[in-house]
Enzyme design. Structure first.
Site, mmCIF file in Angstrom:
data_model
loop_
_atom_site.group_PDB
_atom_site.id
_atom_site.type_symbol
_atom_site.label_atom_id
_atom_site.label_comp_id
_atom_site.label_asym_id
_atom_site.label_seq_id
_atom_site.Cartn_x
_atom_site.Cartn_y
_atom_site.Cartn_z
ATOM 1 N N PHE A 137 0.861 -1.183 0.000
ATOM 2 C CA PHE A 137 0.000 0.000 0.000
ATOM 3 C C PHE A 137 0.895 1.230 0.000
ATOM 4 O O PHE A 137 1.735 1.385 0.873
ATOM 5 C CB PHE A 137 -0.938 0.033 1.215
ATOM 6 C CG PHE A 137 -1.890 1.193 1.154
ATOM 7 C CD1 PHE A 137 -2.995 1.169 0.314
ATOM 8 C CD2 PHE A 137 -1.652 2.350 1.885
ATOM 9 C CE1 PHE A 137 -3.856 2.261 0.220
ATOM 10 C CE2 PHE A 137 -2.505 3.445 1.789
ATOM 11 C CZ PHE A 137 -3.616 3.394 0.958
ATOM 12 N N ASP A 222 9.478 2.530 1.573
ATOM 13 C CA ASP A 222 8.313 3.261 2.076
ATOM 14 C C ASP A 222 8.213 2.950 3.572
ATOM 15 O O ASP A 222 7.747 1.885 3.964
ATOM 16 C CB ASP A 222 7.067 2.789 1.311
ATOM 17 C CG ASP A 222 5.779 3.418 1.844
ATOM 18 O OD1 ASP A 222 5.800 3.947 2.977
ATOM 19 O OD2 ASP A 222 4.752 3.343 1.150
ATOM 20 N N LYS A 251 2.935 9.670 8.592
ATOM 21 C CA LYS A 251 2.292 9.178 9.828
ATOM 22 C C LYS A 251 2.848 9.785 11.115
ATOM 23 O O LYS A 251 2.509 10.893 11.476
ATOM 24 C CB LYS A 251 2.337 7.654 9.840
ATOM 25 C CG LYS A 251 1.401 7.056 8.759
ATOM 26 C CD LYS A 251 1.029 5.642 9.052
ATOM 27 C CE LYS A 251 0.171 5.023 7.962
ATOM 28 N NZ LYS A 251 -1.251 5.303 8.090
HETATM 29 N N1 PLP Z 1 2.522 4.027 2.502
HETATM 30 C C1 PLP Z 1 2.220 3.229 3.545
HETATM 31 C C2 PLP Z 1 3.132 2.086 3.879
HETATM 32 C C3 PLP Z 1 1.069 3.465 4.313
HETATM 33 O O1 PLP Z 1 0.770 2.649 5.333
HETATM 34 C C4 PLP Z 1 0.239 4.553 3.958
HETATM 35 C C5 PLP Z 1 -0.997 4.797 4.706
HETATM 36 O O2 PLP Z 1 -1.517 3.969 5.405
HETATM 37 C C6 PLP Z 1 0.605 5.362 2.877
HETATM 38 C C7 PLP Z 1 1.742 5.073 2.179
HETATM 39 C C8 PLP Z 1 -0.246 6.531 2.479
HETATM 40 O O3 PLP Z 1 -0.121 7.543 3.414
HETATM 41 P P1 PLP Z 1 -1.208 8.726 3.446
HETATM 42 O O4 PLP Z 1 -2.501 8.117 3.842
HETATM 43 O O5 PLP Z 1 -0.658 9.686 4.455
HETATM 44 O O6 PLP Z 1 -1.241 9.318 2.080
#
Ligand code: PLP
Length: 397
Positions: A137, A222, A251
């Site tokens: 994700f 990520d 986050k």
């Molecule tokens: N990358 C990861 C691993 C995530 O867990 C999330 C959100 O849960 C995101 C990207 C996306 O972040 P945002 O919701 O702040 O755009």
């Protein structure tokens, strides 16, 4: 009393997959939150791994108050002190050399992929493809939806932007097979959070790092969910003995205030003036909260605490697994943990926990995820386990 849930039904776009739980939260303190009726809950969702210092942490509140009185926003046309202080602490505490700030995880990832494509144009004969993992994700923009290796996210928006190849996670062979002259980067989560806390083999990231080095392509990690102490180290990559060329954060970075960051090694830092930008990104208010949060985590050795309390939590969860046959797995690292069931029990477990005063998250129909504030203590763990035990014993009947 205003019926806030009715207002939501009438005015808010109902986009969230699991729909909201039937509580209106109005305040929080530490690992506890209260709803509008005054009911208290122990928060093991932590704003989806955002509230790393818990709710209303004095250090974050003070930083926000002080900065709000001085300067909330200017634009990136000017230098501002909190932005540079946060950039400095991030670089000093990581293996990366340069930072760019946005406002969310997806923005950080978009920036990372743009940077990798720029690198591909300049150094890899125009290579632009990014290999990502199935089950990953990476965010909700069109490009990050394409990067996200889950077909259900793609289908409503087809056609997807091109340039993303989704391959099996925890499978170095799949990455090797997908690598071509068009590949500029591999982008992975050190642990897949949204897929239900999927932990790869200990040597997976090392093998990916070696492959990227061999091919001269970039490794993007990520760390939006795994960074900022969540796994018991400041950055997830430390747990796996690798260094990324690019890392993304969001986050927990500003203790609850919206922020995102893209960090790169000097060698991968190929943006030039005009290549990228943001109106709000790196804004003094968010960066002041970020700097205060990071400073607190480092000075108070919060990562060591996460190892201790996380070990205690996973041990207690494993005791529950031994007690209840319908629990098929307990997994995770630090304070990013999951409990898996042999059937789709997660919704009812979540609702029963809510009823008994514990907030948990349900990333999959058969998985609950625990990602509490990093500052929880063993008593909080005991309370959560006590509630889970009661909920599970009801299922057992
Ligand atoms: N990358 C990861 C691993 C995530 O867990 C999330 C959100 O849960 C995101 C990207 C996306 O972040 P945002 O919701 O702040 O755009």
């Amino acid at each position: 009393m205003t019926d806030w849930m009715e207002l939501e039904k009438k005015y808010y776009m109902r986009t969230f997959a699991h729909l909201r739980l039937p509580v209106v939260l109005v305040k929080g303190k530490g690992a506890r939150v209260w709803d509008e009726t005054g009911r208290e809950y122990l928060d093991f969702v932590g704003g989806w791994a955002v509230n790393c210092l818990g709710h209303a942490h004095p250090v974050v509140v003070k930083a926000l108050n002080n900065q709000a009185k001085k300067l909330i926003h200017t634009s990136n046309q000017f230098y501002t002190i909190p932005q540079l202080q946060l950039a400095e602490i991030l670089v000093q505490q990581s293996c990366l050399n340069r930072v760019f700030f946005g406002n969310s995880g997806l923005e950080a990832n978009e920036g990372a992929v743009k940077l990798a494509r720029r690198y591909g144009k300049l150094k890899l004969n125009g290579a632009y493809e990014v290999i990502t993992a199935l089950g990953s994700f990476h965010g909700r923009s069109l490009a990050m939806t394409a990067a996200t290796g889950q077909e259900s996210f793609h289908v409503p928006y087809l056609p997807m932007p091109e340039g993303f190849i989704n391959v099996n996670y925890n499978d170095i062979g799949a990455i090797k097979e997908a690598t071509t002259a068009k590949t500029c980067a591999v982008m992975l989560e050190p642990i897949q959070g949204e897929s239900g806390v999927i932990v790869p083999d200990d040597d997976y990231l090392k093998k990916v790092r070696e492959w990227c080095d061999q091919k001269g392509i970039l490794l993007i990690l990520d760390e939006i969910q795994t960074g900022i102490g969540r796994l018991g180290a400041l950055w997830g990559y430390e747990c796996y003995g690798v260094e990324p060329d690019i890392m993304t954060l969001a986050k927990g970075l500003a203790g609850g205030v919206p922020i995102g960051a893209l960090l790169a090694k000097e060698s991968a830092s190929v943006f030039i003036a005009g290549d990228h930008g943001s109106t709000f990104g790196g804004n003094p208010l968010a960066c002041a909260a970020g700097h205060a949060t990071m400073k607190y985590i480092i000075e108070n050795k919060v990562t060591g605490h996460v190892v201790e309390v996380g070990t205690y939590l996973i041990e207690r969860l494993k005791q529950l697994k031994d007690k209840y046959a319908f629990i098929t797995d307990v997994r995770g690292r630090g304070l990013l943990l999951a409990v898996q069931f042999n059937s789709d029990l997660a919704q009812s477990v979540q609702m029963e926990c809510l009823e008994k005063g514990l907030l948990v998250n349900k990333p999959k129909p058969n998985v609950i995820r625990l990602m509490p504030p990093l500052i929880i203590n063993n008593k909080d763990v005991d309370r959560a386990i006590d509630i889970l035990d009661k909920v599970f014993s009801g299922i057992n009947k």
